[in-house]
Design an enzyme around this catalytic site. Structure first.
Site: not given
Ligand code: NI
Length: 135
Positions: A15, A34, A40, A42, A80-81, A125
Site C-alpha cells: 500500500h 508510508c 511498500h 506489510h 492477499d498479494h 499491520e
C-alpha cells in the site's frame, strides 16, 4: 450466555498512504515513509472474533470451518498479494491505513453472520501496531 470464538488469518499486501489533493511535501510530512510513491508491503495478521450464543444442537457459536471459509473468500482472496490502492476497489478513494482496512474487513464479513452474532476484527499491520473494530 454468549461465548467468543476467534480465528487468526494472514495476508501480505502493498500500500501507499497519501492524499492526491496534497503535494508531495505535505504527504511526506503527514505519512512519512508510508507515502513512498513506489509502495511498500506489510505482513498483515488478522484476528476475527464472533460473539454469540452457543447453538444447543451443535454446541457451536459458529462452525469454525464456515468462519475460515468466509475469511478466505472475503479477505484473503481479495487482499492477499495485492496492491491495496490499485487492485482493491474499496481503497480506490480510501487511504488504506490499518484503521480503514479493519473497517472494510468488518463490513465485508458482517453480512454473513446472524443478527445475534457480534463481530470484532483486529488487524496487526506490524507485530507491535494493531487496530480493532467492533462496528
Ligand atoms: Ni505501511
Amino acid at each position: 450466555m454468549n461465548v467468543t470464538v476467534s480465528r487468526k488469518a494472514h495476508f501480505n499486501a502493498a500500500h501507499r498512504l497519501y492524499r492526491p489533493d496534497w503535494d508531495a511535501n505535505q504527504n511526506e510530512q503527514v505519512f512519512g515513509k508510508c507515502s513512498n510513491p513506489y509502495f511498500h508491503g506489510h505482513n498483515y495478521e488478522l484476528i476475527v472474533s464472533v460473539t454469540g450464543p452457543i447453538d444447543p444442537q451443535t454446541g457451536y457459536v459458529m462452525d469454525m470451518k464456515v468462519l475460515k471459509d468466509l475469511i478466505k473468500e472475503h479477505v484473503e482472496d481479495a487482499f492477499d498479494h495485492k496492491n491495496l490502492n490499485e487492485q482493491v476497489p474499496e481503497f480506490k478513494n480510501l487511504n488504506p491505513t490499518a484503521e480503514n482496512i479493519v473497517v472494510v474487513i468488518h463490513q465485508k464479513l458482517k453480512p454473513h453472520l446472524t443478527s445475534d452474532q457480534a463481530l470484532e476484527v483486529t488487524l496487526y499491520e506490524t507485530p507491535r501496531n494493531f487496530v480493532s473494530f467492533k462496528g
